[in-house]
Design a protein around this motif. Sequence first.
Motif, PDB file in Angstrom:
ATOM      1  N   GLN A  49       0.842  -1.199   0.000  1.00 34.55           N
ATOM      2  CA  GLN A  49       0.000   0.000   0.000  1.00 34.55           C
ATOM      3  C   GLN A  49       0.880   1.252   0.000  1.00 34.55           C
ATOM      4  O   GLN A  49       0.633   2.224   0.733  1.00 34.55           O
ATOM      5  N   ALA A  50       1.930   1.190  -0.822  1.00 35.18           N
ATOM      6  CA  ALA A  50       2.957   2.234  -0.812  1.00 35.18           C
ATOM      7  C   ALA A  50       2.648   3.344  -1.820  1.00 35.18           C
ATOM      8  O   ALA A  50       2.177   3.090  -2.923  1.00 35.18           O
ATOM      9  N   GLU A  51       2.945   4.569  -1.419  1.00 34.29           N
ATOM     10  CA  GLU A  51       2.818   5.716  -2.319  1.00 34.29           C
ATOM     11  C   GLU A  51       4.120   5.992  -3.059  1.00 34.29           C
ATOM     12  O   GLU A  51       4.104   6.449  -4.206  1.00 34.29           O
ATOM     13  N   ALA A  52       5.248   5.760  -2.396  1.00 30.22           N
ATOM     14  CA  ALA A  52       6.567   6.018  -2.998  1.00 30.22           C
ATOM     15  C   ALA A  52       7.483   4.851  -2.633  1.00 30.22           C
ATOM     16  O   ALA A  52       8.238   4.909  -1.660  1.00 30.22           O
ATOM     17  N   LEU A  53       7.420   3.798  -3.418  1.00 29.94           N
ATOM     18  CA  LEU A  53       8.166   2.577  -3.124  1.00 29.94           C
ATOM     19  C   LEU A  53       9.667   2.819  -3.248  1.00 29.94           C
ATOM     20  O   LEU A  53      10.129   3.565  -4.119  1.00 29.94           O
ATOM     21  N   ILE A  54      10.429   2.205  -2.357  1.00 20.29           N
ATOM     22  CA  ILE A  54      11.892   2.240  -2.440  1.00 20.29           C
ATOM     23  C   ILE A  54      12.421   0.834  -2.250  1.00 20.29           C
ATOM     24  O   ILE A  54      11.817   0.026  -1.528  1.00 20.29           O
ATOM     25  N   ARG A  55      13.527   0.536  -2.908  1.00 28.71           N
ATOM     26  CA  ARG A  55      14.108  -0.819  -2.862  1.00 28.71           C
ATOM     27  C   ARG A  55      15.590  -0.715  -2.543  1.00 28.71           C
ATOM     28  O   ARG A  55      16.319   0.094  -3.126  1.00 28.71           O
ATOM     29  N   PHE A  56      16.046  -1.562  -1.615  1.00 27.96           N
ATOM     30  CA  PHE A  56      17.465  -1.703  -1.311  1.00 27.96           C
ATOM     31  C   PHE A  56      17.869  -3.158  -1.526  1.00 27.96           C
ATOM     32  O   PHE A  56      17.205  -4.073  -1.031  1.00 27.96           O
ATOM     33  N   ASP A  57      18.944  -3.372  -2.261  1.00 26.30           N
ATOM     34  CA  ASP A  57      19.558  -4.694  -2.353  1.00 26.30           C
ATOM     35  C   ASP A  57      20.726  -4.699  -1.382  1.00 26.30           C
ATOM     36  O   ASP A  57      21.638  -3.857  -1.493  1.00 26.30           O
ATOM     37  N   ARG A  58      20.695  -5.639  -0.423  1.00 24.99           N
ATOM     38  CA  ARG A  58      21.700  -5.642   0.638  1.00 24.99           C
ATOM     39  C   ARG A  58      22.318  -7.022   0.774  1.00 24.99           C
ATOM     40  O   ARG A  58      21.665  -8.050   0.535  1.00 24.99           O
ATOM     41  N   LEU A  59      23.579  -7.041   1.164  1.00 20.82           N
ATOM     42  CA  LEU A  59      24.255  -8.280   1.527  1.00 20.82           C
ATOM     43  C   LEU A  59      24.418  -8.274   3.042  1.00 20.82           C
ATOM     44  O   LEU A  59      25.101  -7.417   3.603  1.00 20.82           O
ATOM     45  N   LEU A  60      23.756  -9.221   3.702  1.00 18.28           N
ATOM     46  CA  LEU A  60      23.860  -9.335   5.153  1.00 18.28           C
ATOM     47  C   LEU A  60      25.066 -10.207   5.470  1.00 18.28           C
ATOM     48  O   LEU A  60      25.182 -11.319   4.946  1.00 18.28           O
ATOM     49  N   GLU A  61      25.946  -9.717   6.313  1.00 21.50           N
ATOM     50  CA  GLU A  61      27.218 -10.385   6.568  1.00 21.50           C
ATOM     51  C   GLU A  61      27.346 -10.815   8.023  1.00 21.50           C
ATOM     52  O   GLU A  61      26.855 -10.143   8.937  1.00 21.50           O
ATOM     53  N   ASP A  62      28.019 -11.913   8.211  1.00 18.38           N
ATOM     54  CA  ASP A  62      28.322 -12.464   9.536  1.00 18.38           C
ATOM     55  C   ASP A  62      29.824 -12.398   9.724  1.00 18.38           C
ATOM     56  O   ASP A  62      30.565 -13.172   9.132  1.00 18.38           O
ATOM     57  N   GLY A  63      30.265 -11.434  10.517  1.00 16.46           N
ATOM     58  CA  GLY A  63      31.698 -11.277  10.725  1.00 16.46           C
ATOM     59  C   GLY A  63      32.455 -10.998   9.443  1.00 16.46           C
ATOM     60  O   GLY A  63      33.603 -11.420   9.282  1.00 16.46           O
ATOM     61  N   GLY A  64      31.833 -10.282   8.516  1.00 18.89           N
ATOM     62  CA  GLY A  64      32.471  -9.953   7.249  1.00 18.89           C
ATOM     63  C   GLY A  64      32.270 -10.987   6.164  1.00 18.89           C
ATOM     64  O   GLY A  64      32.657 -10.767   5.013  1.00 18.89           O
ATOM     65  N   ARG A  65      31.662 -12.144   6.508  1.00 17.27           N
ATOM     66  CA  ARG A  65      31.403 -13.189   5.507  1.00 17.27           C
ATOM     67  C   ARG A  65      29.992 -13.072   4.973  1.00 17.27           C
ATOM     68  O   ARG A  65      29.053 -12.810   5.743  1.00 17.27           O
TER      69      ARG A  65
END
Length: 235
Positions: free
Chosen positions: A120-136
Amino acid sequence: MDKQSHLLPLYEQVRRSILAGIESGQFAEGSFLPSELELMALYGVSRITLRRAIGDLCADGRLQRQQGRGTVIKPRKVQQTLVSLSGFSETMDGLGRKSGHRILAREDNPKAPAIRDRLQAEALIRFDRLLEDGGRPMTLETLWFDAKRFPEVIEPVAAGGSFFAALRDNGIEPAHAERQIDVGLASPAERTTLAISAVQPVYRIEKVVTDAQHRPLALSQLVTPSHLVTYTIKI
Protein backbone atom coordinates in the motif's frame (compact mmCIF):
# COMPACT_ATOMS: atom_id res chain seq x y z
CA MET A 1 44.93 -34.62 25.97
CA ASP A 2 43.70 -35.68 29.44
CA LYS A 3 43.67 -39.25 30.80
CA GLN A 4 40.06 -39.81 29.87
CA SER A 5 40.67 -38.81 26.26
CA HIS A 6 43.40 -41.45 25.97
CA LEU A 7 40.74 -44.10 26.55
CA LEU A 8 39.06 -43.02 23.30
CA PRO A 9 40.01 -44.42 19.87
CA LEU A 10 42.85 -42.45 18.33
CA TYR A 11 40.71 -41.07 15.48
CA GLU A 12 38.20 -39.75 18.05
CA GLN A 13 41.00 -38.05 19.98
CA VAL A 14 42.10 -36.34 16.76
CA ARG A 15 38.51 -35.41 15.89
CA ARG A 16 38.08 -33.73 19.27
CA SER A 17 41.43 -31.98 18.98
CA ILE A 18 40.55 -30.53 15.57
CA LEU A 19 37.13 -29.47 16.86
CA ALA A 20 38.76 -27.81 19.86
CA GLY A 21 41.09 -25.99 17.46
CA ILE A 22 38.07 -24.69 15.56
CA GLU A 23 36.27 -23.58 18.71
CA SER A 24 39.38 -21.81 20.03
CA GLY A 25 40.04 -20.02 16.76
CA GLN A 26 43.25 -21.93 16.01
CA PHE A 27 41.55 -22.99 12.78
CA ALA A 28 39.41 -20.09 11.59
CA GLU A 29 35.90 -20.65 10.27
CA GLY A 30 35.75 -20.18 6.51
CA SER A 31 39.43 -21.04 6.06
CA PHE A 32 41.08 -24.29 4.99
CA LEU A 33 42.58 -26.79 7.39
CA PRO A 34 46.35 -27.28 7.17
CA SER A 35 47.47 -29.99 4.76
CA GLU A 36 47.23 -33.68 5.68
CA LEU A 37 51.00 -33.86 6.14
CA GLU A 38 50.96 -30.90 8.54
CA LEU A 39 48.07 -32.36 10.55
CA MET A 40 49.66 -35.83 10.65
CA ALA A 41 52.80 -34.25 12.09
CA LEU A 42 50.82 -32.05 14.49
CA TYR A 43 48.83 -34.95 15.98
CA GLY A 44 51.38 -37.71 15.43
CA VAL A 45 48.94 -40.01 13.60
CA SER A 46 48.72 -41.91 10.34
CA ARG A 47 46.90 -40.70 7.22
CA ILE A 48 44.17 -43.32 7.78
CA THR A 49 43.50 -42.10 11.32
CA LEU A 50 43.49 -38.46 10.26
CA ARG A 51 41.13 -39.09 7.35
CA ARG A 52 38.67 -40.91 9.59
CA ALA A 53 38.65 -38.01 12.05
CA ILE A 54 38.14 -35.48 9.24
CA GLY A 55 35.48 -37.71 7.66
CA ASP A 56 33.50 -37.70 10.90
CA LEU A 57 33.73 -33.92 11.12
CA CYS A 58 32.54 -33.64 7.52
CA ALA A 59 29.59 -35.90 8.35
CA ASP A 60 28.82 -33.66 11.35
CA GLY A 61 28.77 -30.61 9.08
CA ARG A 62 31.79 -28.86 10.64
CA LEU A 63 34.12 -29.48 7.70
CA GLN A 64 33.64 -29.76 3.95
CA ARG A 65 36.03 -31.34 1.49
CA GLN A 66 36.50 -29.35 -1.72
CA GLN A 67 37.95 -31.29 -4.63
CA GLY A 68 41.43 -30.10 -5.51
CA ARG A 69 41.44 -27.40 -2.84
CA GLY A 70 41.40 -29.04 0.58
CA THR A 71 39.08 -29.14 3.58
CA VAL A 72 37.28 -25.96 4.55
CA ILE A 73 35.97 -25.17 8.03
CA LYS A 74 32.27 -24.42 7.70
CA PRO A 75 30.79 -21.55 9.71
CA ARG A 76 28.49 -22.59 12.52
CA LYS A 77 24.85 -22.45 11.58
CA VAL A 78 22.83 -19.53 12.86
CA GLN A 79 19.76 -20.67 14.82
CA GLN A 80 16.72 -18.63 13.83
CA THR A 81 13.17 -18.95 15.11
CA LEU A 82 10.57 -18.62 12.38
CA VAL A 83 8.01 -16.88 14.58
CA SER A 84 10.55 -14.38 15.92
CA LEU A 85 10.22 -10.68 15.06
CA SER A 86 13.94 -10.08 15.52
CA GLY A 87 15.78 -8.50 12.64
CA PHE A 88 19.10 -9.79 11.32
CA SER A 89 21.21 -7.50 13.52
CA GLU A 90 19.26 -8.40 16.65
CA THR A 91 19.52 -12.11 15.92
CA MET A 92 23.27 -11.94 15.36
CA ASP A 93 23.87 -9.67 18.36
CA GLY A 94 21.97 -12.15 20.52
CA LEU A 95 24.36 -14.88 19.37
CA GLY A 96 27.40 -12.73 20.10
CA ARG A 97 28.26 -12.44 16.41
CA LYS A 98 29.13 -9.32 14.44
CA SER A 99 26.57 -8.47 11.77
CA GLY A 100 26.75 -6.07 8.86
CA HIS A 101 24.58 -4.76 6.02
CA ARG A 102 26.39 -3.95 2.78
CA ILE A 103 24.31 -1.92 0.33
CA LEU A 104 24.62 -3.33 -3.19
CA ALA A 105 22.01 -1.19 -4.95
CA ARG A 106 19.19 1.28 -4.32
CA GLU A 107 16.25 2.16 -6.52
CA ASP A 108 13.70 4.89 -5.88
CA ASN A 109 10.21 4.39 -7.33
CA PRO A 110 10.99 1.01 -8.91
CA LYS A 111 8.46 -0.45 -11.32
CA ALA A 112 7.01 -3.16 -9.10
CA PRO A 113 3.23 -2.65 -9.07
CA ALA A 114 2.46 -5.94 -7.33
CA ILE A 115 4.76 -5.14 -4.40
CA ARG A 116 3.57 -1.54 -4.32
CA ASP A 117 -0.01 -2.78 -3.96
CA ARG A 118 0.89 -5.31 -1.26
CA LEU A 119 2.65 -2.63 0.79
CA GLN A 120 0.00 0.00 0.00
CA ALA A 121 2.96 2.23 -0.81
CA GLU A 122 2.82 5.72 -2.32
CA ALA A 123 6.57 6.02 -3.00
CA LEU A 124 8.17 2.58 -3.12
CA ILE A 125 11.89 2.24 -2.44
CA ARG A 126 14.11 -0.82 -2.86
CA PHE A 127 17.46 -1.70 -1.31
CA ASP A 128 19.56 -4.69 -2.35
CA ARG A 129 21.70 -5.64 0.64
CA LEU A 130 24.26 -8.28 1.53
CA LEU A 131 23.86 -9.33 5.15
CA GLU A 132 27.22 -10.39 6.57
CA ASP A 133 28.32 -12.46 9.54
CA GLY A 134 31.70 -11.28 10.72
CA GLY A 135 32.47 -9.95 7.25
CA ARG A 136 31.40 -13.19 5.51
CA PRO A 137 28.44 -13.16 3.12
CA MET A 138 25.38 -14.79 4.64
CA THR A 139 22.16 -13.56 3.04
CA LEU A 140 21.15 -11.56 -0.01
CA GLU A 141 18.17 -9.36 0.77
CA THR A 142 15.93 -7.22 -1.38
CA LEU A 143 14.16 -4.85 1.02
CA TRP A 144 11.06 -2.88 -0.05
CA PHE A 145 9.17 -0.22 1.93
CA ASP A 146 7.22 3.02 1.50
CA ALA A 147 9.67 5.94 1.39
CA LYS A 148 6.88 8.49 1.84
CA ARG A 149 5.54 6.78 4.96
CA PHE A 150 8.99 6.16 6.49
CA PRO A 151 11.30 8.95 5.23
CA GLU A 152 13.34 8.91 8.44
CA VAL A 153 14.28 5.27 7.86
CA ILE A 154 15.90 5.80 4.45
CA GLU A 155 19.17 7.39 5.58
CA PRO A 156 20.00 4.84 8.32
CA VAL A 157 19.28 1.92 5.96
CA ALA A 158 21.29 3.53 3.14
CA ALA A 159 24.20 3.86 5.58
CA GLY A 160 24.14 0.11 6.28
CA GLY A 161 22.05 0.17 9.42
CA SER A 162 19.31 -2.15 10.64
CA PHE A 163 15.85 -1.52 9.17
CA PHE A 164 14.14 -2.75 12.35
CA ALA A 165 16.32 -0.52 14.53
CA ALA A 166 15.57 2.48 12.32
CA LEU A 167 11.83 1.82 12.63
CA ARG A 168 12.02 1.56 16.41
CA ASP A 169 14.17 4.69 16.65
CA ASN A 170 11.25 6.48 15.04
CA GLY A 171 8.61 5.03 17.33
CA ILE A 172 7.39 2.34 14.92
CA GLU A 173 7.13 -1.15 16.41
CA PRO A 174 6.91 -4.24 14.16
CA ALA A 175 4.25 -6.56 15.57
CA HIS A 176 3.80 -9.42 13.11
CA ALA A 177 5.81 -11.22 10.44
CA GLU A 178 4.68 -13.72 7.84
CA ARG A 179 7.26 -15.83 6.04
CA GLN A 180 7.05 -18.05 3.00
CA ILE A 181 10.01 -20.41 2.59
CA ASP A 182 11.13 -22.34 -0.48
CA VAL A 183 14.34 -24.24 -1.20
CA GLY A 184 16.14 -24.07 -4.53
CA LEU A 185 19.43 -23.24 -6.20
CA ALA A 186 21.06 -19.85 -6.53
CA SER A 187 21.42 -17.94 -9.78
CA PRO A 188 24.95 -17.36 -11.17
CA ALA A 189 24.96 -13.79 -9.82
CA GLU A 190 23.74 -14.94 -6.40
CA ARG A 191 26.38 -17.68 -6.27
CA THR A 192 29.12 -15.14 -7.00
CA THR A 193 27.98 -12.74 -4.28
CA LEU A 194 27.39 -15.47 -1.69
CA ALA A 195 30.56 -17.40 -2.65
CA ILE A 196 28.79 -20.75 -3.00
CA SER A 197 28.85 -23.54 -5.57
CA ALA A 198 26.24 -24.29 -8.22
CA VAL A 199 24.94 -27.31 -6.29
CA GLN A 200 24.60 -25.60 -2.90
CA PRO A 201 20.89 -25.32 -1.95
CA VAL A 202 19.55 -22.00 -0.73
CA TYR A 203 16.52 -20.92 1.25
CA ARG A 204 14.33 -18.40 -0.57
CA ILE A 205 12.26 -16.52 1.97
CA GLU A 206 9.68 -13.83 1.46
CA LYS A 207 8.91 -11.95 4.68
CA VAL A 208 6.15 -9.39 5.18
CA VAL A 209 6.32 -7.36 8.40
CA THR A 210 3.25 -5.57 9.74
CA ASP A 211 2.38 -3.33 12.68
CA ALA A 212 -0.12 -3.95 15.47
CA GLN A 213 -2.96 -2.88 13.14
CA HIS A 214 -1.70 -5.35 10.51
CA ARG A 215 -0.62 -2.56 8.19
CA PRO A 216 2.37 -3.62 6.08
CA LEU A 217 5.69 -2.08 7.05
CA ALA A 218 8.07 -3.82 4.66
CA LEU A 219 8.61 -6.77 2.38
CA SER A 220 11.92 -8.64 2.22
CA GLN A 221 13.05 -11.26 -0.27
CA LEU A 222 15.99 -13.21 1.13
CA VAL A 223 18.39 -15.80 -0.28
CA THR A 224 20.44 -17.74 2.30
CA PRO A 225 22.67 -20.80 1.71
CA SER A 226 21.10 -23.70 3.60
CA HIS A 227 24.36 -24.70 5.31
CA LEU A 228 24.47 -21.38 7.18
CA VAL A 229 21.11 -21.36 8.94
CA THR A 230 18.86 -23.71 10.89
CA TYR A 231 15.23 -22.65 11.26
CA THR A 232 13.12 -23.70 14.23
CA ILE A 233 9.46 -23.23 15.09
CA LYS A 234 8.28 -22.43 18.62
CA ILE A 235 4.59 -22.72 19.46
